[in-house]
Scaffold this active site. Sequence first.
Site, PDB file in Angstrom:
ATOM      1  N   LYS A 149       0.748  -1.237  -0.058  1.00  0.00           N
ATOM      2  CA  LYS A 149       0.003  -0.105  -0.143  1.00  0.00           C
ATOM      3  C   LYS A 149       0.836   1.309  -0.027  1.00  0.00           C
ATOM      4  CE  LYS A 149      -3.738   2.019   2.567  1.00  0.00           C
ATOM      5  NZ  LYS A 149      -4.576   2.058   3.828  1.00  0.00           N
ATOM      6  N   SER A 161      -9.589   1.857   3.266  1.00  0.00           N
ATOM      7  CA  SER A 161      -8.731   2.708   2.260  1.00  0.00           C
ATOM      8  C   SER A 161      -7.799   1.742   1.458  1.00  0.00           C
ATOM      9  CB  SER A 161      -7.983   3.709   3.106  1.00  0.00           C
ATOM     10  OG  SER A 161      -6.975   2.998   4.020  1.00  0.00           O
ATOM     11  N   SER A 178      -9.554  -0.569   7.361  1.00  0.00           N
ATOM     12  CA  SER A 178      -9.070  -0.459   5.943  1.00  0.00           C
ATOM     13  C   SER A 178      -8.397  -1.583   5.617  1.00  0.00           C
ATOM     14  CB  SER A 178      -8.272   0.742   6.046  1.00  0.00           C
ATOM     15  OG  SER A 178      -8.894   1.883   5.777  1.00  0.00           O
TER      16      SER A 178
HETATM   17  N1  GLN Z   1     -12.828   4.024   6.747  1.00  0.00           N
HETATM   18  C1  GLN Z   1     -12.053   4.507   7.835  1.00  0.00           C
HETATM   19  C2  GLN Z   1     -11.924   6.025   7.705  1.00  0.00           C
HETATM   20  O1  GLN Z   1     -12.315   6.559   6.634  1.00  0.00           O
HETATM   21  C3  GLN Z   1     -11.064   3.835   8.019  1.00  0.00           C
HETATM   22  C4  GLN Z   1      -9.774   4.108   7.452  1.00  0.00           C
HETATM   23  C5  GLN Z   1      -8.431   3.474   7.876  1.00  0.00           C
HETATM   24  O2  GLN Z   1      -8.703   2.295   8.618  1.00  0.00           O
HETATM   25  N2  GLN Z   1      -7.308   3.629   7.614  1.00  0.00           N
HETATM   26  O3  GLN Z   1     -11.098   6.379   8.607  1.00  0.00           O
END
Ligand code: GLN
Length: 477
Positions: A79, A154, A178
Amino acid sequence: MSLAGHTIDSIRAGLLAKKFSAQEFTRQALAHAEAENPKTNAYLTFAPERALNAARAVDAKIAKGEDPGALAGVPIAVKDVIVTRGVKTTCGSKMLANYVPPYDATAIIRIEEAGGVILGKTNCDEFAMGSSNENSAFGPVRNPAALDRVPGGSSGGSAAVVAQGTAVLSLGSDTGGSIRQPASFCGVAGVTPTYGRVSRYGLTAFASSLDHIGPFARTVRDSARLLQVMAGRDEKDATSAFAPVPDYAALSGDLRGMKIGMPREYFDGLASDTGDRIMAAVDMLKNLGCEVRDIHLPHTPYAVACYYIIATAEASANLARYDGVRYTTRSSNAHTLSEMYRLSRDEGFGDECKRRIMLGTYVLSHGYYDAYYVKAQKVRGLITRDFAQAFEQVDAIVAPVSPFPAFRIGEKMNDPVSMYLSDIYTITGSLAGIPCMSVPCGVTPGGLPVGLQILTKHFNEMAMFRVAEAYERASTN
Ligand code: GLN
Protein backbone atom coordinates in the site's frame (compact mmCIF):
# COMPACT_ATOMS: atom_id res chain seq x y z
CA MET A 1 0.94 -15.36 -15.86
CA SER A 2 -1.85 -14.89 -13.33
CA LEU A 3 -0.74 -15.36 -9.75
CA ALA A 4 -4.21 -16.45 -8.64
CA GLY A 5 -3.26 -20.12 -8.33
CA HIS A 6 -0.04 -19.48 -6.45
CA THR A 7 0.72 -19.62 -2.75
CA ILE A 8 3.90 -19.14 -0.71
CA ASP A 9 4.34 -22.93 -0.73
CA SER A 10 3.73 -23.44 -4.45
CA ILE A 11 6.33 -20.80 -5.33
CA ARG A 12 8.86 -22.24 -2.91
CA ALA A 13 8.31 -25.74 -4.33
CA GLY A 14 8.71 -24.44 -7.91
CA LEU A 15 11.94 -22.64 -7.02
CA LEU A 16 13.48 -25.57 -5.17
CA ALA A 17 12.50 -28.03 -7.94
CA LYS A 18 14.08 -25.59 -10.45
CA LYS A 19 10.81 -25.33 -12.40
CA PHE A 20 11.50 -21.59 -12.64
CA SER A 21 13.98 -19.13 -11.22
CA ALA A 22 12.86 -16.27 -8.99
CA GLN A 23 13.93 -13.84 -11.71
CA GLU A 24 11.86 -15.58 -14.41
CA PHE A 25 8.89 -15.78 -12.08
CA THR A 26 9.20 -12.10 -11.17
CA ARG A 27 9.47 -11.01 -14.81
CA GLN A 28 6.33 -12.93 -15.71
CA ALA A 29 4.45 -11.66 -12.66
CA LEU A 30 5.39 -8.06 -13.48
CA ALA A 31 4.43 -8.40 -17.14
CA HIS A 32 1.04 -9.81 -16.19
CA ALA A 33 0.40 -7.22 -13.49
CA GLU A 34 1.31 -4.34 -15.81
CA ALA A 35 -0.94 -5.70 -18.56
CA GLU A 36 -3.90 -6.27 -16.24
CA ASN A 37 -3.62 -3.11 -14.17
CA PRO A 38 -5.62 -0.79 -16.48
CA LYS A 39 -8.73 -2.88 -15.66
CA THR A 40 -8.65 -1.92 -11.97
CA ASN A 41 -6.09 0.91 -11.45
CA ALA A 42 -4.95 -1.00 -8.36
CA TYR A 43 -1.20 -0.42 -8.74
CA LEU A 44 0.07 3.16 -8.77
CA THR A 45 3.76 2.34 -9.29
CA PHE A 46 5.70 -0.71 -10.37
CA ALA A 47 9.19 -1.29 -9.02
CA PRO A 48 10.78 -3.65 -11.57
CA GLU A 49 14.36 -2.87 -10.64
CA ARG A 50 13.81 -3.43 -6.95
CA ALA A 51 11.77 -6.59 -7.63
CA LEU A 52 14.42 -8.11 -9.90
CA ASN A 53 17.21 -7.32 -7.44
CA ALA A 54 15.30 -9.13 -4.70
CA ALA A 55 14.65 -12.07 -7.03
CA ARG A 56 18.33 -12.22 -7.97
CA ALA A 57 19.27 -12.48 -4.30
CA VAL A 58 16.83 -15.40 -3.89
CA ASP A 59 18.29 -17.20 -6.92
CA ALA A 60 21.82 -16.68 -5.58
CA LYS A 61 20.90 -18.24 -2.23
CA ILE A 62 19.29 -21.25 -3.90
CA ALA A 63 22.36 -21.70 -6.13
CA LYS A 64 24.56 -21.79 -3.00
CA GLY A 65 22.25 -24.28 -1.31
CA GLU A 66 21.17 -21.77 1.35
CA ASP A 67 17.63 -21.33 2.68
CA PRO A 68 16.07 -18.64 0.44
CA GLY A 69 13.74 -17.43 3.23
CA ALA A 70 10.13 -17.83 4.33
CA LEU A 71 8.77 -15.67 1.49
CA ALA A 72 11.25 -16.72 -1.19
CA GLY A 73 10.34 -15.31 -4.60
CA VAL A 74 6.78 -14.38 -3.56
CA PRO A 75 5.40 -11.34 -5.46
CA ILE A 76 4.10 -8.81 -2.92
CA ALA A 77 2.38 -5.44 -3.40
CA VAL A 78 2.57 -2.66 -0.83
CA LYS A 79 0.00 0.00 0.00
CA ASP A 80 1.32 3.39 -0.97
CA VAL A 81 1.29 4.73 2.59
CA ILE A 82 4.23 2.47 3.55
CA VAL A 83 7.57 4.00 2.63
CA THR A 84 9.95 2.29 0.22
CA ARG A 85 13.45 3.61 -0.34
CA GLY A 86 13.93 4.88 -3.88
CA VAL A 87 10.35 4.00 -4.88
CA LYS A 88 7.75 6.75 -5.00
CA THR A 89 5.35 6.77 -2.05
CA THR A 90 2.38 9.07 -2.65
CA CYS A 91 -0.13 8.16 0.10
CA GLY A 92 -2.73 8.58 -2.65
CA SER A 93 -2.23 12.33 -2.37
CA LYS A 94 -1.24 15.12 -4.73
CA MET A 95 0.68 16.45 -1.73
CA LEU A 96 3.25 13.65 -2.08
CA ALA A 97 2.84 13.01 -5.81
CA ASN A 98 6.61 13.09 -6.38
CA TYR A 99 7.90 11.97 -2.98
CA VAL A 100 10.67 9.37 -3.10
CA PRO A 101 11.50 8.23 0.45
CA PRO A 102 15.13 7.89 1.56
CA TYR A 103 14.38 4.90 3.82
CA ASP A 104 12.39 1.67 4.10
CA ALA A 105 9.67 0.78 6.59
CA THR A 106 10.68 -1.97 9.01
CA ALA A 107 7.97 -4.27 7.57
CA ILE A 108 9.51 -3.86 4.11
CA ILE A 109 13.02 -4.63 5.37
CA ARG A 110 11.78 -7.79 7.09
CA ILE A 111 9.89 -8.94 3.99
CA GLU A 112 12.91 -8.54 1.75
CA GLU A 113 15.17 -10.26 4.26
CA ALA A 114 12.77 -13.21 4.06
CA GLY A 115 13.13 -13.33 0.26
CA GLY A 116 9.88 -11.50 -0.59
CA VAL A 117 9.76 -9.65 -3.93
CA ILE A 118 8.07 -6.25 -3.87
CA LEU A 119 6.42 -5.67 -7.24
CA GLY A 120 5.06 -2.18 -6.63
CA LYS A 121 2.84 0.19 -4.70
CA THR A 122 -0.92 0.11 -4.53
CA ASN A 123 -3.60 2.75 -4.78
CA CYS A 124 -5.46 3.84 -1.65
CA ASP A 125 -7.61 6.59 -0.22
CA GLU A 126 -5.64 9.76 0.43
CA PHE A 127 -3.61 9.27 3.64
CA ALA A 128 -5.76 6.16 4.26
CA MET A 129 -8.88 8.23 4.87
CA GLY A 130 -11.87 6.55 3.31
CA SER A 131 -13.85 3.37 2.86
CA SER A 132 -14.05 3.06 -0.93
CA ASN A 133 -10.70 4.10 -2.43
CA GLU A 134 -12.53 6.96 -4.14
CA ASN A 135 -10.57 9.55 -2.15
CA SER A 136 -7.35 8.77 -4.03
CA ALA A 137 -5.88 11.66 -6.01
CA PHE A 138 -5.00 9.09 -8.67
CA GLY A 139 -8.48 7.83 -9.47
CA PRO A 140 -10.63 5.10 -7.96
CA VAL A 141 -9.85 1.37 -7.99
CA ARG A 142 -12.33 -1.05 -9.53
CA ASN A 143 -13.32 -4.19 -7.67
CA PRO A 144 -12.06 -7.26 -9.61
CA ALA A 145 -15.25 -9.13 -8.57
CA ALA A 146 -17.51 -6.45 -10.12
CA LEU A 147 -15.77 -3.71 -12.09
CA ASP A 148 -18.50 -1.09 -11.60
CA ARG A 149 -18.07 -1.35 -7.82
CA VAL A 150 -15.58 -0.08 -5.26
CA PRO A 151 -12.99 -2.47 -3.79
CA GLY A 152 -13.51 -0.95 -0.35
CA GLY A 153 -10.98 1.23 1.38
CA SER A 154 -8.75 2.61 2.30
CA SER A 155 -6.45 -0.30 1.28
CA GLY A 156 -8.56 -0.90 -1.86
CA GLY A 157 -5.61 -1.41 -4.22
CA SER A 158 -3.97 -3.98 -1.93
CA ALA A 159 -7.15 -6.06 -1.68
CA ALA A 160 -7.77 -5.77 -5.43
CA VAL A 161 -4.31 -6.97 -6.55
CA VAL A 162 -4.62 -10.19 -4.55
CA ALA A 163 -8.17 -10.80 -5.83
CA GLN A 164 -7.09 -9.98 -9.39
CA GLY A 165 -4.10 -12.33 -9.34
CA THR A 166 -1.56 -9.55 -9.88
CA ALA A 167 0.14 -10.20 -6.52
CA VAL A 168 0.20 -13.22 -4.22
CA LEU A 169 0.33 -11.16 -1.03
CA SER A 170 -0.01 -7.51 -0.18
CA LEU A 171 0.31 -5.10 2.70
CA GLY A 172 -2.39 -2.75 3.82
CA SER A 173 -2.88 -0.43 6.74
CA ASP A 174 -5.85 -0.37 9.07
CA THR A 175 -6.92 2.48 11.32
CA GLY A 176 -10.65 1.82 11.49
CA GLY A 177 -11.23 -1.08 9.14
CA SER A 178 -9.12 -0.38 6.08
CA ILE A 179 -7.80 -3.93 5.78
CA ARG A 180 -10.85 -5.97 6.80
CA GLN A 181 -13.45 -4.02 4.82
CA PRO A 182 -11.65 -4.13 1.43
CA ALA A 183 -10.74 -7.79 2.07
CA SER A 184 -14.43 -8.55 2.53
CA PHE A 185 -15.46 -6.53 -0.56
CA CYS A 186 -12.89 -8.27 -2.78
CA GLY A 187 -13.16 -11.81 -1.36
CA VAL A 188 -9.66 -12.25 0.10
CA ALA A 189 -8.27 -12.71 3.62
CA GLY A 190 -7.18 -9.53 5.42
CA VAL A 191 -5.67 -9.27 8.90
CA THR A 192 -5.43 -6.42 11.39
CA PRO A 193 -3.00 -7.66 14.04
CA THR A 194 -2.93 -6.52 17.67
CA TYR A 195 -1.89 -2.87 17.97
CA GLY A 196 1.88 -2.94 18.42
CA ARG A 197 2.39 -6.40 16.88
CA VAL A 198 3.92 -4.98 13.70
CA SER A 199 6.22 -1.98 13.76
CA ARG A 200 4.71 1.23 12.39
CA TYR A 201 8.13 2.57 11.49
CA GLY A 202 7.77 3.81 7.93
CA LEU A 203 3.97 3.69 7.92
CA THR A 204 2.79 7.21 7.13
CA ALA A 205 0.89 8.33 10.23
CA PHE A 206 -2.87 8.92 10.00
CA ALA A 207 -4.05 8.32 13.60
CA SER A 208 -1.04 6.95 15.45
CA SER A 209 -2.90 5.28 18.33
CA LEU A 210 -5.00 3.30 15.82
CA ASP A 211 -2.67 2.65 12.86
CA HIS A 212 -1.65 -0.93 12.03
CA ILE A 213 0.16 -2.62 9.15
CA GLY A 214 -1.34 -5.97 8.17
CA PRO A 215 -1.41 -8.61 5.42
CA PHE A 216 -3.77 -9.58 2.60
CA ALA A 217 -3.63 -13.05 1.02
CA ARG A 218 -5.82 -15.54 -0.79
CA THR A 219 -5.53 -18.04 2.04
CA VAL A 220 -5.56 -17.72 5.81
CA ARG A 221 -2.30 -19.67 6.07
CA ASP A 222 -0.50 -17.27 3.73
CA SER A 223 -1.79 -14.26 5.63
CA ALA A 224 -0.49 -15.86 8.86
CA ARG A 225 2.91 -16.45 7.31
CA LEU A 226 3.26 -12.90 6.08
CA LEU A 227 2.30 -11.59 9.51
CA GLN A 228 4.89 -13.91 11.05
CA VAL A 229 7.66 -12.31 9.00
CA MET A 230 6.66 -8.75 9.92
CA ALA A 231 5.71 -9.20 13.57
CA GLY A 232 7.84 -8.53 16.62
CA ARG A 233 9.58 -5.80 18.54
CA ASP A 234 11.34 -3.06 16.59
CA GLU A 235 13.61 -0.54 18.30
CA LYS A 236 12.44 2.12 15.86
CA ASP A 237 8.80 2.02 17.05
CA ALA A 238 8.42 2.56 20.79
CA THR A 239 4.86 1.18 20.68
CA SER A 240 5.91 -2.10 19.07
CA ALA A 241 5.43 -4.93 21.53
CA PHE A 242 8.01 -7.19 23.14
CA ALA A 243 5.50 -10.08 23.20
CA PRO A 244 6.97 -13.24 21.66
CA VAL A 245 5.63 -14.19 18.22
CA PRO A 246 4.33 -17.77 18.06
CA ASP A 247 4.37 -19.92 14.94
CA TYR A 248 1.14 -18.64 13.37
CA ALA A 249 1.11 -21.20 10.58
CA ALA A 250 0.92 -24.15 13.03
CA LEU A 251 -2.83 -24.54 12.55
CA SER A 252 -4.45 -27.69 13.80
CA GLY A 253 -7.86 -27.26 12.21
CA ASP A 254 -9.50 -28.55 15.38
CA LEU A 255 -12.11 -26.21 16.87
CA ARG A 256 -13.90 -28.63 19.17
CA GLY A 257 -14.96 -27.04 22.43
CA MET A 258 -14.03 -23.56 21.36
CA LYS A 259 -16.41 -20.87 22.62
CA ILE A 260 -17.51 -18.33 20.05
CA GLY A 261 -19.51 -15.18 20.81
CA MET A 262 -21.99 -13.44 18.52
CA PRO A 263 -22.47 -9.80 19.55
CA ARG A 264 -26.19 -9.04 19.28
CA GLU A 265 -25.47 -5.39 18.53
CA TYR A 266 -23.79 -6.38 15.25
CA PHE A 267 -26.60 -8.45 13.87
CA ASP A 268 -29.53 -6.07 14.08
CA GLY A 269 -30.03 -4.09 10.90
CA LEU A 270 -27.76 -6.22 8.77
CA ALA A 271 -28.66 -6.43 5.04
CA SER A 272 -30.17 -9.86 4.48
CA ASP A 273 -27.82 -11.05 1.76
CA THR A 274 -24.83 -10.34 4.02
CA GLY A 275 -26.61 -11.65 7.13
CA ASP A 276 -27.48 -14.94 5.41
CA ARG A 277 -23.84 -15.61 4.56
CA ILE A 278 -22.71 -14.80 8.10
CA MET A 279 -25.37 -17.04 9.65
CA ALA A 280 -24.37 -19.89 7.32
CA ALA A 281 -20.78 -19.42 8.49
CA VAL A 282 -21.89 -19.52 12.13
CA ASP A 283 -23.71 -22.80 11.44
CA MET A 284 -20.57 -24.23 9.94
CA LEU A 285 -18.58 -23.25 13.02
CA LYS A 286 -21.16 -25.09 15.14
CA ASN A 287 -20.69 -28.16 12.94
CA LEU A 288 -16.98 -27.93 13.53
CA GLY A 289 -17.62 -28.33 17.25
CA CYS A 290 -17.71 -24.71 18.42
CA GLU A 291 -20.09 -23.66 21.13
CA VAL A 292 -21.75 -20.46 19.86
CA ARG A 293 -23.42 -18.08 22.28
CA ASP A 294 -24.87 -14.58 22.26
CA ILE A 295 -22.82 -11.84 23.85
CA HIS A 296 -23.23 -8.10 24.30
CA LEU A 297 -20.89 -5.25 23.43
CA PRO A 298 -23.13 -2.52 24.80
CA HIS A 299 -21.07 0.54 23.82
CA THR A 300 -21.05 -0.35 20.10
CA PRO A 301 -23.54 2.41 19.15
CA TYR A 302 -20.99 5.07 20.21
CA ALA A 303 -18.06 3.64 18.28
CA VAL A 304 -18.36 5.57 15.02
CA ALA A 305 -18.67 8.95 16.76
CA CYS A 306 -15.82 8.09 19.12
CA TYR A 307 -13.57 7.00 16.25
CA TYR A 308 -14.20 10.08 14.13
CA ILE A 309 -13.22 12.32 17.03
CA ILE A 310 -10.04 10.47 17.98
CA ALA A 311 -8.93 9.69 14.43
CA THR A 312 -9.47 13.21 13.14
CA ALA A 313 -7.79 14.75 16.21
CA GLU A 314 -4.69 12.64 15.67
CA ALA A 315 -4.81 13.21 11.91
CA SER A 316 -4.90 16.97 12.32
CA ALA A 317 -1.66 16.78 14.30
CA ASN A 318 0.02 14.24 12.01
CA LEU A 319 -0.84 16.03 8.79
CA ALA A 320 0.51 19.38 10.04
CA ARG A 321 3.92 18.39 8.64
CA TYR A 322 2.66 18.70 5.06
CA ASP A 323 3.11 22.44 4.79
CA GLY A 324 4.92 22.97 1.50
CA VAL A 325 8.22 23.68 3.26
CA ARG A 326 9.94 20.33 3.22
CA TYR A 327 9.32 17.34 0.96
CA THR A 328 5.79 18.05 -0.21
CA THR A 329 4.25 19.77 -3.17
CA ARG A 330 4.66 23.54 -2.87
CA SER A 331 2.26 26.03 -4.40
CA SER A 332 3.82 28.23 -7.02
CA ASN A 333 1.03 30.79 -6.69
CA ALA A 334 2.03 32.21 -3.30
CA HIS A 335 3.63 35.58 -2.63
CA THR A 336 4.10 35.41 1.14
CA LEU A 337 5.07 32.67 3.58
CA SER A 338 1.62 32.30 5.09
CA GLU A 339 0.07 32.26 1.63
CA MET A 340 2.53 29.51 0.69
CA TYR A 341 1.40 27.37 3.64
CA ARG A 342 -2.25 27.98 2.87
CA LEU A 343 -2.12 27.45 -0.87
CA SER A 344 0.19 24.42 -0.69
CA ARG A 345 -2.31 22.73 1.59
CA ASP A 346 -5.28 23.91 -0.40
CA GLU A 347 -3.82 22.60 -3.65
CA GLY A 348 -2.19 19.47 -2.17
CA PHE A 349 -4.97 17.97 -0.03
CA GLY A 350 -8.25 16.54 -1.28
CA ASP A 351 -11.64 17.32 0.25
CA GLU A 352 -11.72 14.44 2.73
CA CYS A 353 -8.32 15.32 4.22
CA LYS A 354 -9.37 18.94 4.57
CA ARG A 355 -12.63 17.91 6.21
CA ARG A 356 -10.77 15.76 8.74
CA ILE A 357 -8.05 18.30 9.50
CA MET A 358 -10.74 20.88 10.25
CA LEU A 359 -12.79 18.48 12.36
CA GLY A 360 -9.72 17.31 14.25
CA THR A 361 -8.48 20.83 14.90
CA TYR A 362 -11.92 21.75 16.19
CA VAL A 363 -12.22 18.86 18.67
CA LEU A 364 -8.74 19.65 20.03
CA SER A 365 -9.33 23.37 20.39
CA HIS A 366 -9.54 25.13 23.73
CA GLY A 367 -13.05 24.86 25.14
CA TYR A 368 -13.98 21.81 23.06
CA TYR A 369 -11.14 19.51 24.06
CA ASP A 370 -12.88 18.21 27.20
CA ALA A 371 -16.31 18.02 25.62
CA TYR A 372 -15.18 16.03 22.57
CA TYR A 373 -11.68 14.64 22.71
CA VAL A 374 -11.50 13.68 26.40
CA LYS A 375 -15.04 12.29 26.26
CA ALA A 376 -14.18 10.20 23.21
CA GLN A 377 -11.12 8.78 25.01
CA LYS A 378 -13.38 7.70 27.89
CA VAL A 379 -15.79 6.04 25.47
CA ARG A 380 -12.83 4.27 23.88
CA GLY A 381 -12.04 2.88 27.32
CA LEU A 382 -15.58 1.56 27.66
CA ILE A 383 -15.48 -0.10 24.24
CA THR A 384 -12.19 -1.78 25.16
CA ARG A 385 -13.74 -2.97 28.43
CA ASP A 386 -16.73 -4.42 26.54
CA PHE A 387 -14.31 -6.68 24.65
CA ALA A 388 -12.33 -7.60 27.77
CA GLN A 389 -15.55 -8.69 29.48
CA ALA A 390 -16.69 -10.63 26.42
CA PHE A 391 -13.39 -12.51 26.29
CA GLU A 392 -13.97 -13.69 29.85
CA GLN A 393 -16.82 -15.76 28.38
CA VAL A 394 -15.64 -16.67 24.88
CA ASP A 395 -12.41 -17.47 23.00
CA ALA A 396 -13.33 -15.59 19.84
CA ILE A 397 -16.03 -13.31 18.49
CA VAL A 398 -17.57 -13.61 15.03
CA ALA A 399 -19.33 -10.75 13.30
CA PRO A 400 -19.98 -9.22 9.91
CA VAL A 401 -17.25 -6.97 8.50
CA SER A 402 -19.53 -4.54 6.71
CA PRO A 403 -23.31 -4.05 6.83
CA PHE A 404 -23.45 -4.44 3.02
CA PRO A 405 -21.28 -5.80 0.19
CA ALA A 406 -19.30 -3.64 -2.29
CA PHE A 407 -21.32 -0.63 -3.44
CA ARG A 408 -21.24 1.10 -6.82
CA ILE A 409 -18.52 3.63 -7.62
CA GLY A 410 -19.97 7.08 -6.89
CA GLU A 411 -22.89 5.75 -4.82
CA LYS A 412 -21.83 7.19 -1.45
CA MET A 413 -19.48 9.98 -2.45
CA ASN A 414 -21.87 12.81 -1.70
CA ASP A 415 -22.82 11.51 1.70
CA PRO A 416 -19.79 11.33 4.01
CA VAL A 417 -21.88 10.32 7.03
CA SER A 418 -23.29 7.25 5.26
CA MET A 419 -19.72 6.43 4.17
CA TYR A 420 -18.55 6.74 7.80
CA LEU A 421 -21.34 4.45 8.98
CA SER A 422 -20.13 1.69 6.67
CA ASP A 423 -17.27 1.14 9.16
CA ILE A 424 -19.56 0.44 12.06
CA TYR A 425 -18.46 -3.19 12.60
CA THR A 426 -14.73 -2.69 12.09
CA ILE A 427 -14.10 0.43 14.13
CA THR A 428 -14.75 -1.19 17.52
CA GLY A 429 -11.93 -3.73 17.12
CA SER A 430 -9.58 -0.95 15.99
CA LEU A 431 -10.43 1.22 19.00
CA ALA A 432 -9.77 -1.72 21.33
CA GLY A 433 -6.51 -2.60 19.52
CA ILE A 434 -7.36 -6.32 19.37
CA PRO A 435 -6.54 -8.70 16.51
CA CYS A 436 -9.30 -9.05 13.96
CA MET A 437 -9.52 -10.36 10.43
CA SER A 438 -11.85 -10.88 7.52
CA VAL A 439 -12.09 -14.32 5.94
CA PRO A 440 -14.13 -14.86 2.76
CA CYS A 441 -17.52 -16.44 3.49
CA GLY A 442 -19.13 -16.80 0.10
CA VAL A 443 -20.99 -14.40 -2.16
CA THR A 444 -24.41 -12.78 -2.23
CA PRO A 445 -27.00 -13.97 -4.75
CA GLY A 446 -25.70 -11.11 -6.93
CA GLY A 447 -22.17 -12.56 -6.82
CA LEU A 448 -20.58 -10.02 -4.44
CA PRO A 449 -18.07 -11.33 -1.88
CA VAL A 450 -18.92 -11.27 1.84
CA GLY A 451 -16.39 -11.43 4.68
CA LEU A 452 -16.71 -13.00 8.11
CA GLN A 453 -14.96 -11.05 10.85
CA ILE A 454 -13.14 -12.94 13.62
CA LEU A 455 -11.88 -11.06 16.68
CA THR A 456 -9.80 -12.35 19.61
CA LYS A 457 -7.99 -11.10 22.71
CA HIS A 458 -4.89 -8.89 22.53
CA PHE A 459 -1.92 -10.86 21.13
CA ASN A 460 -4.02 -13.97 20.55
CA GLU A 461 -3.74 -13.92 16.74
CA MET A 462 -3.22 -17.68 17.03
CA ALA A 463 -6.86 -18.32 18.05
CA MET A 464 -8.09 -15.97 15.31
CA PHE A 465 -6.10 -17.81 12.64
CA ARG A 466 -7.24 -21.16 14.03
CA VAL A 467 -10.92 -20.29 13.64
CA ALA A 468 -10.39 -18.64 10.24
CA GLU A 469 -8.39 -21.50 8.80
CA ALA A 470 -10.71 -24.23 10.04
CA TYR A 471 -13.67 -22.32 8.60
CA GLU A 472 -11.86 -21.76 5.29
CA ARG A 473 -10.96 -25.43 5.08
CA ALA A 474 -14.51 -26.57 5.81
CA SER A 475 -16.16 -24.05 3.50
CA THR A 476 -13.95 -24.68 0.49
CA ASN A 477 -14.22 -28.48 0.67
N1 GLN B 1 -12.79 4.05 6.65
C1 GLN B 1 -12.20 4.52 7.86
C2 GLN B 1 -11.82 5.97 7.73
O1 GLN B 1 -12.17 6.53 6.75
C3 GLN B 1 -11.01 3.69 8.20
C4 GLN B 1 -9.80 4.09 7.47
C5 GLN B 1 -8.63 3.26 7.83
O2 GLN B 1 -8.74 2.24 8.49
N2 GLN B 1 -7.48 3.73 7.41
O3 GLN B 1 -11.20 6.54 8.56
